[in-house]
Every structure is written in C-alpha cells, then in structure tokens.
Design a protein around this motif. Structure first.
Motif, PDB file in Angstrom:
ATOM      1  N   TRP A  50       0.815  -1.210   0.000  1.00  0.00           N
ATOM      2  CA  TRP A  50       0.000   0.000   0.000  1.00  0.00           C
ATOM      3  C   TRP A  50       0.848   1.259   0.000  1.00  0.00           C
ATOM      4  CZ3 TRP A  50      -4.487  -0.018  -1.928  1.00  0.00           C
ATOM      5  CH2 TRP A  50      -5.289  -1.162  -1.860  1.00  0.00           C
ATOM      6  N   GLN A  51       2.044   1.208   0.559  1.00  0.00           N
ATOM      7  CA  GLN A  51       2.941   2.360   0.476  1.00  0.00           C
ATOM      8  C   GLN A  51       3.321   2.616  -0.982  1.00  0.00           C
ATOM      9  OE1 GLN A  51       5.854   1.013   3.285  1.00  0.00           O
ATOM     10  NE2 GLN A  51       4.701   1.787   5.044  1.00  0.00           N
ATOM     11  N   GLY A  52       3.524   1.539  -1.741  1.00  0.00           N
ATOM     12  CA  GLY A  52       3.790   1.680  -3.174  1.00  0.00           C
ATOM     13  C   GLY A  52       2.606   2.269  -3.913  1.00  0.00           C
ATOM     14  N   VAL A  53       1.410   1.852  -3.539  1.00  0.00           N
ATOM     15  CA  VAL A  53       0.207   2.421  -4.161  1.00  0.00           C
ATOM     16  C   VAL A  53       0.112   3.903  -3.821  1.00  0.00           C
ATOM     17  CG1 VAL A  53      -2.329   2.379  -4.180  1.00  0.00           C
ATOM     18  CG2 VAL A  53      -1.035   0.222  -4.207  1.00  0.00           C
ATOM     19  N   ALA A  54       0.380   4.253  -2.574  1.00  0.00           N
ATOM     20  CA  ALA A  54       0.337   5.666  -2.171  1.00  0.00           C
ATOM     21  C   ALA A  54       1.310   6.489  -3.012  1.00  0.00           C
ATOM     22  CB  ALA A  54       0.650   5.808  -0.686  1.00  0.00           C
ATOM     23  N   GLN A  55       2.480   5.939  -3.279  1.00  0.00           N
ATOM     24  CA  GLN A  55       3.453   6.632  -4.124  1.00  0.00           C
ATOM     25  C   GLN A  55       2.908   6.794  -5.543  1.00  0.00           C
ATOM     26  OE1 GLN A  55       6.336   8.038  -3.096  1.00  0.00           O
ATOM     27  NE2 GLN A  55       6.575   8.869  -5.157  1.00  0.00           N
ATOM     28  N   ALA A  56       2.276   5.752  -6.071  1.00  0.00           N
ATOM     29  CA  ALA A  56       1.700   5.819  -7.421  1.00  0.00           C
ATOM     30  C   ALA A  56       0.568   6.839  -7.495  1.00  0.00           C
ATOM     31  CB  ALA A  56       1.217   4.436  -7.860  1.00  0.00           C
ATOM     32  N   VAL A  57      -0.215   6.957  -6.419  1.00  0.00           N
ATOM     33  CA  VAL A  57      -1.269   7.975  -6.363  1.00  0.00           C
ATOM     34  C   VAL A  57      -0.629   9.362  -6.379  1.00  0.00           C
ATOM     35  CG1 VAL A  57      -3.094   8.975  -4.914  1.00  0.00           C
ATOM     36  CG2 VAL A  57      -2.979   6.488  -5.249  1.00  0.00           C
ATOM     37  N   THR A  58       0.409   9.548  -5.572  1.00  0.00           N
ATOM     38  CA  THR A  58       1.111  10.833  -5.508  1.00  0.00           C
ATOM     39  C   THR A  58       1.694  11.218  -6.861  1.00  0.00           C
ATOM     40  OG1 THR A  58       1.621  10.511  -3.165  1.00  0.00           O
ATOM     41  CG2 THR A  58       3.022  12.063  -4.371  1.00  0.00           C
ATOM     42  N   GLU A  59       2.222  10.231  -7.585  1.00  0.00           N
ATOM     43  CA  GLU A  59       2.830  10.484  -8.893  1.00  0.00           C
ATOM     44  C   GLU A  59       1.798  10.641 -10.013  1.00  0.00           C
ATOM     45  OE1 GLU A  59       5.408   7.109  -9.203  1.00  0.00           O
ATOM     46  OE2 GLU A  59       6.895   7.981  -7.831  1.00  0.00           O
ATOM     47  N   GLY A  60       0.527  10.383  -9.714  1.00  0.00           N
ATOM     48  CA  GLY A  60      -0.520  10.504 -10.722  1.00  0.00           C
ATOM     49  C   GLY A  60      -0.652   9.307 -11.638  1.00  0.00           C
ATOM     50  N   ASN A  61      -0.061   8.177 -11.246  1.00  0.00           N
ATOM     51  CA  ASN A  61      -0.135   6.968 -12.065  1.00  0.00           C
ATOM     52  C   ASN A  61      -1.288   6.051 -11.685  1.00  0.00           C
ATOM     53  OD1 ASN A  61       2.141   7.546 -13.633  1.00  0.00           O
ATOM     54  ND2 ASN A  61       3.480   6.859 -11.987  1.00  0.00           N
ATOM     55  N   THR A  62      -1.875   6.274 -10.526  1.00  0.00           N
ATOM     56  CA  THR A  62      -2.962   5.422 -10.033  1.00  0.00           C
ATOM     57  C   THR A  62      -4.062   6.285  -9.430  1.00  0.00           C
ATOM     58  OG1 THR A  62      -1.494   3.562  -9.574  1.00  0.00           O
ATOM     59  CG2 THR A  62      -3.548   3.615  -8.340  1.00  0.00           C
ATOM     60  N   VAL A  63      -5.291   5.910  -9.729  1.00  0.00           N
ATOM     61  CA  VAL A  63      -6.470   6.492  -9.092  1.00  0.00           C
ATOM     62  C   VAL A  63      -6.944   5.457  -8.076  1.00  0.00           C
ATOM     63  CG1 VAL A  63      -8.835   7.305  -9.434  1.00  0.00           C
ATOM     64  CG2 VAL A  63      -7.089   7.749 -11.197  1.00  0.00           C
TER      65      VAL A  63
END
Length: 176
Positions: A50-63
């Motif tokens: 989930w920390q990786g997902v949070a990073q992807a959300v921050t980078e705009g790669n994941t909604v």
C-alpha cells in the motif's frame, strides 16, 4: 441507517487510509483471494504494497477509489493510468477488494462504476483486468459487462500455493 460513500482518495488521504487498506487486503488474501500474495498475510505484510500504491497515487499513475460504510473503509479498487505513451486511451483495473464483513452490500458494483467514471474523466476508454479463473470475481466482472478474452492456465498461485489460471477481460467505454 447505514450510509455508503464512494470516493477517490487524494495522496494525503491515501496515506491516512493505509491501515484500513492493509486490513482489507489481508482479509481478502486470508479469505482465499488470488490477488498476488501468499497466506499467511497480515496487515503488516500488506503495508509495503500500500505504500507503493500511495506513491503511485502521488505520482498521478494510479487512481485509488474506496467504499466506506459509516465512515469505515471496507472496499477499494485502483485504476492504473500510468501507461506507456502508445496507450493514452487505456487503463488497468487493479485490486477490486471488499472486506468479507461487507460483502453482499453492492460495494463491488459501486466501486466498478466509480472506476469507469474515473477512466472516462482521465480520457481512458479501454479497460483491462485479469482475475483468478473460477473465482467469484470472474462472475462479477461478467455480470458488470466485461468481455472475456481468454484464460492462461497456471498463471499464478492461490494464497495456499496451488496453481490457478487467470482469466483476462476488457471493457470498452467508447460510445458506439
């Protein structure tokens, strides 16, 4: 009366939600869902994912979309929009997860509808996903209008270590 809310999390909201998201993922894996992880799988084991997902959300790669009942996060789905330059029209649907205590409330449908709306908002009209062949999720995607592409046998492992095939689906959101 219980209130169900579906919303997209901001990067800071994602970080705040990490414990709840880790609990949902752990519950799904321990319930037998083939979502990439092996049993036993605790919320602490789920934290790095989930920390990786949070990073992807921050980078705009994941909604990241969540379903809440009375303020408690009980379901989630991700829309992967960080695609290659030749795929600006496509998104990956990832990790539709509903805690076992909240199944049967229609959260999957609400989350999938929100993911499709988010896809359109981000200019994506071809969605793809894969799921364990023979799993309850396979039937859910069919009921929601996804088109089966095919099955790859022995594609992954179930949480107990047994092999499972993976069924691939797509959905076109383009107007006819």
């Amino acid at each position: 009366m219980s209130k169900i809310t579906i919303r997209t999390l901001t990067p800071s909201e994602t970080t705040a939600a990490l414990p709840a998201l880790a609990d949902i993922l752990s519950d799904c894996v321990e319930g037998g869902a083939s979502v990439g992880f092996m049993s036993p799988y605790t919320p602490q084991d789920a934290a790095p994912y989930w920390q990786g997902v949070a990073q992807a959300v921050t980078e705009g790669n994941t909604v990241l979309i969540v379903a809440e009942k009375d303020g408690e996060i009980l379901g989630t789905v991700q829309l992967g929009i960080g695609t290659m330059p030749n795929q600006p029209h496509r998104a990956d649907l990832k990790k539709l997860l509903v805690h076992r205590k909240a199944r049967g409330l229609g959260l999957s449908r609400l989350l999938m509808d929100a993911a499709e709306d988010a896809a359109v908002k981000h200019g994506r009209h071809v969605l793809v996903l894969d799921t364990a062949t023979g799993s309850p999720a396979e039937g859910i995607y069919e009921r929601f209008g996804w088109q089966r592409v095919g099955v790859i046998p022995q594609y992954a492992l179930m949480p107990d270590g047994s092999y499972c095939g993976s069924t691939f689906f797509y959905k076109s959101l383009a107007a006819d």
